[in-house]
Design an enzyme around this catalytic site. Structure first.
Site, PDB file in Angstrom:
ATOM      1  N   SER A  30     -17.608 157.908 121.902  1.00 48.90           N
ATOM      2  CA  SER A  30     -16.678 157.295 122.866  1.00 48.90           C
ATOM      3  C   SER A  30     -16.290 158.259 123.977  1.00 48.90           C
ATOM      4  O   SER A  30     -16.221 159.477 123.752  1.00 48.90           O
ATOM      5  CB  SER A  30     -15.405 156.858 122.132  1.00 48.90           C
ATOM      6  OG  SER A  30     -14.461 156.365 123.043  1.00 48.90           O
ATOM      7  N   TYR A  48      -8.470 158.819 116.832  1.00 46.56           N
ATOM      8  CA  TYR A  48      -9.739 158.109 117.111  1.00 46.56           C
ATOM      9  C   TYR A  48     -10.714 159.066 117.809  1.00 46.56           C
ATOM     10  O   TYR A  48     -11.873 159.204 117.398  1.00 46.56           O
ATOM     11  CB  TYR A  48      -9.445 156.895 117.991  1.00 46.56           C
ATOM     12  CG  TYR A  48     -10.656 156.122 118.454  1.00 46.56           C
ATOM     13  CD1 TYR A  48     -11.414 155.370 117.564  1.00 46.56           C
ATOM     14  CD2 TYR A  48     -11.048 156.131 119.799  1.00 46.56           C
ATOM     15  CE1 TYR A  48     -12.513 154.637 117.995  1.00 46.56           C
ATOM     16  CE2 TYR A  48     -12.146 155.413 120.243  1.00 46.56           C
ATOM     17  CZ  TYR A  48     -12.874 154.667 119.333  1.00 46.56           C
ATOM     18  OH  TYR A  48     -13.971 153.963 119.755  1.00 46.56           O
TER      19      TYR A  48
HETATM   20  N1  NAP Z   1     -15.215 148.542 122.822  1.00 48.06           N
HETATM   21  C1  NAP Z   1     -15.025 149.722 123.363  1.00 48.06           C
HETATM   22  O1  NAP Z   1     -14.342 149.841 124.396  1.00 48.06           O
HETATM   23  C2  NAP Z   1     -15.654 150.950 122.745  1.00 48.06           C
HETATM   24  C3  NAP Z   1     -15.638 152.145 123.491  1.00 48.06           C
HETATM   25  C4  NAP Z   1     -16.188 153.291 122.955  1.00 48.06           C
HETATM   26  C5  NAP Z   1     -16.760 153.259 121.693  1.00 48.06           C
HETATM   27  N2  NAP Z   1     -16.759 152.105 120.972  1.00 48.06           N
HETATM   28  C6  NAP Z   1     -17.370 152.137 119.640  1.00 48.06           C
HETATM   29  O2  NAP Z   1     -18.386 151.173 119.571  1.00 48.06           O
HETATM   30  C7  NAP Z   1     -18.596 150.798 118.218  1.00 48.06           C
HETATM   31  C8  NAP Z   1     -18.667 149.289 118.122  1.00 48.06           C
HETATM   32  O3  NAP Z   1     -17.386 148.736 118.437  1.00 48.06           O
HETATM   33  P1  NAP Z   1     -17.192 147.412 119.307  1.00 48.06           P
HETATM   34  O4  NAP Z   1     -16.461 147.803 120.518  1.00 48.06           O
HETATM   35  O5  NAP Z   1     -18.461 146.679 119.408  1.00 48.06           O
HETATM   36  O6  NAP Z   1     -16.102 146.629 118.412  1.00 48.06           O
HETATM   37  P2  NAP Z   1     -16.252 145.467 117.322  1.00 48.06           P
HETATM   38  O7  NAP Z   1     -16.800 144.244 117.947  1.00 48.06           O
HETATM   39  O8  NAP Z   1     -14.930 145.392 116.636  1.00 48.06           O
HETATM   40  O9  NAP Z   1     -17.352 146.042 116.349  1.00 48.06           O
HETATM   41  C9  NAP Z   1     -17.063 146.912 115.300  1.00 48.06           C
HETATM   42  C10 NAP Z   1     -18.138 146.742 114.257  1.00 48.06           C
HETATM   43  O10 NAP Z   1     -17.916 147.692 113.212  1.00 48.06           O
HETATM   44  C11 NAP Z   1     -18.036 147.022 111.983  1.00 48.06           C
HETATM   45  N3  NAP Z   1     -17.298 147.689 110.927  1.00 48.06           N
HETATM   46  C12 NAP Z   1     -15.993 148.045 110.889  1.00 48.06           C
HETATM   47  N4  NAP Z   1     -15.698 148.600 109.700  1.00 48.06           N
HETATM   48  C13 NAP Z   1     -16.858 148.600 108.979  1.00 48.06           C
HETATM   49  C14 NAP Z   1     -17.208 149.034 107.680  1.00 48.06           C
HETATM   50  N5  NAP Z   1     -16.308 149.597 106.843  1.00 48.06           N
HETATM   51  N6  NAP Z   1     -18.481 148.879 107.268  1.00 48.06           N
HETATM   52  C15 NAP Z   1     -19.395 148.305 108.076  1.00 48.06           C
HETATM   53  N7  NAP Z   1     -19.126 147.870 109.311  1.00 48.06           N
HETATM   54  C16 NAP Z   1     -17.869 148.030 109.757  1.00 48.06           C
HETATM   55  C17 NAP Z   1     -17.540 145.601 112.238  1.00 48.06           C
HETATM   56  O11 NAP Z   1     -18.144 144.709 111.312  1.00 48.06           O
HETATM   57  P3  NAP Z   1     -17.426 144.023 110.041  1.00 48.06           P
HETATM   58  O12 NAP Z   1     -15.967 143.912 110.366  1.00 48.06           O
HETATM   59  O13 NAP Z   1     -18.134 142.721 109.931  1.00 48.06           O
HETATM   60  O14 NAP Z   1     -17.733 144.945 108.902  1.00 48.06           O
HETATM   61  C18 NAP Z   1     -18.099 145.348 113.632  1.00 48.06           C
HETATM   62  O15 NAP Z   1     -19.402 144.848 113.550  1.00 48.06           O
HETATM   63  C19 NAP Z   1     -17.458 151.438 117.424  1.00 48.06           C
HETATM   64  O16 NAP Z   1     -17.918 152.606 116.783  1.00 48.06           O
HETATM   65  C20 NAP Z   1     -16.438 151.783 118.496  1.00 48.06           C
HETATM   66  O17 NAP Z   1     -15.623 152.856 118.089  1.00 48.06           O
HETATM   67  C21 NAP Z   1     -16.229 150.949 121.480  1.00 48.06           C
END
Ligand code: NAP
Length: 245
Positions: free
Chosen positions: A141, A154
């Site tokens: 991130s 985080y």
């Molecule tokens: N959105 C942003 O602005 C942003 C920015 C920088 C980095 N990121 C990173 O990008 C990645 C994806 O996030 P996103 O933004 O796409 O949000 P999201 O839609 O909430 O996706 C998060 C994913 O992680 C999975 N997850 C959470 N806990 C888990 C566990 N214990 N085991 C397996 N899967 C798990 C969730 O699936 P289930 O709940 O179905 O298990 C979901 O598929 C994350 O690492 C986040 O930190 C996001």
């Protein structure tokens, strides 16, 4: 230079960046193995991909459990005969001021964002070494690049992964392993919906609505890293909205 025919395991594939990456890579000819806990969502995404002529399987996987990662990797090999890329994308953002003392939230972030990636590495590395090639992509991130209030823990988990990947890269200069850390800024997903602190949650949701980029933008960046020739390693990618400060 192609993702076609690569076998890619994606954690956190049930929504957001993971789901977009699965769809994009499958659309470009990769076989994808989708892991997450919400299996109905995974099944829907895998079915969509197959209906469009792609190759996809869905596997229930909680990244906090090492055995689930092993099962995910095993499934890739049994189903598609190979395993080329692990996209360690599962993540949670229990953001809030450190003074909130949200010990449970801190633990959740360490367990999913850091331990989850380590569990993926433990499952993937033996197969990569056996095959003589493999690629580890993680979603870190911009929170770890520009440190801001409410995101300290985080950011700490994301920077721990960044450090881990650089160390692993230094240990893996025999050409077997490629590592890529992708740092997105604000991306329009449901990530913020799980934040417990209401002020922080609403602020991030407002910012996401105002200027976040679509998850497909990150998926394209991940595809770019994967499609490079085997002797080219894209170590870091930073991808944020043009107007993000
Ligand atoms: N959105 C942003 O602005 C942003 C920015 C920088 C980095 N990121 C990173 O990008 C990645 C994806 O996030 P996103 O933004 O796409 O949000 P999201 O839609 O909430 O996706 C998060 C994913 O992680 C999975 N997850 C959470 N806990 C888990 C566990 N214990 N085991 C397996 N899967 C798990 C969730 O699936 P289930 O709940 O179905 O298990 C979901 O598929 C994350 O690492 C986040 O930190 C996001």
């Amino acid at each position: 230079m192609s993702v076609s025919d690569k076998v890619v395991v994606i954690t956190g594939a049930s929504s957001g960046i993971g789901a977009a990456t699965a769809r994009l890579l499958a659309g470009r000819g990769a076989a994808v193995v989708l892991g997450a806990r919400r299996t109905e969502r995974l099944d829907e995404i895998a079915a969509d991909i197959r209906e469009a002529g792609g190759r996809a399987v869905a596997v229930a996987a909680d990244v906090t459990r090492p055995a689930d990662l092993e099962a995910l990797v095993d499934r890739a090999v049994t189903e598609f005969g190979r395993f080329d890329v692990l996209v360690g994308n599962a993540g949670v953002a229990k953001t809030g001021p450190v003074a909130d003392l949200d010990v449970a939230g801190w633990s959740a972030m360490i367990d999913v964002n850091l331990r989850g990636v380590l569990h993926g590495i433990a499952a993937a590395l033996p197969v990569f070494r056996r095959q003589g090639h493999g690629h580890l992509v993680t979603t870190v991130s911009t929170s770890g690049l520009k440190i801001v209030p409410t995101q300290a823990v985080y950011a700490a988990t994301k920077n721990a992964v960044r450090t881990l990947l650089e160390g692993l890269r230094q240990e893996s200069t025999d050409g077997v392993l490629r590592t890529t850390a992708v740092s997105p800024g604000y991306v329009r997903t449901g990530l913020a919906d799980w934040i417990d602190n209401p002020q922080v949650r609403e602020q991030i949701q407002r910012d996401m609505e105002r200027f976040a980029i679509d998850p497909e933008a990150v998926a394209r960046a991940i595809a770019f890293a994967i499609e490079q020739p085997a002797d080219v390693e894209i170590g870091e990618i930073v991808i944020r909205p043009t107007i993000q400060g």
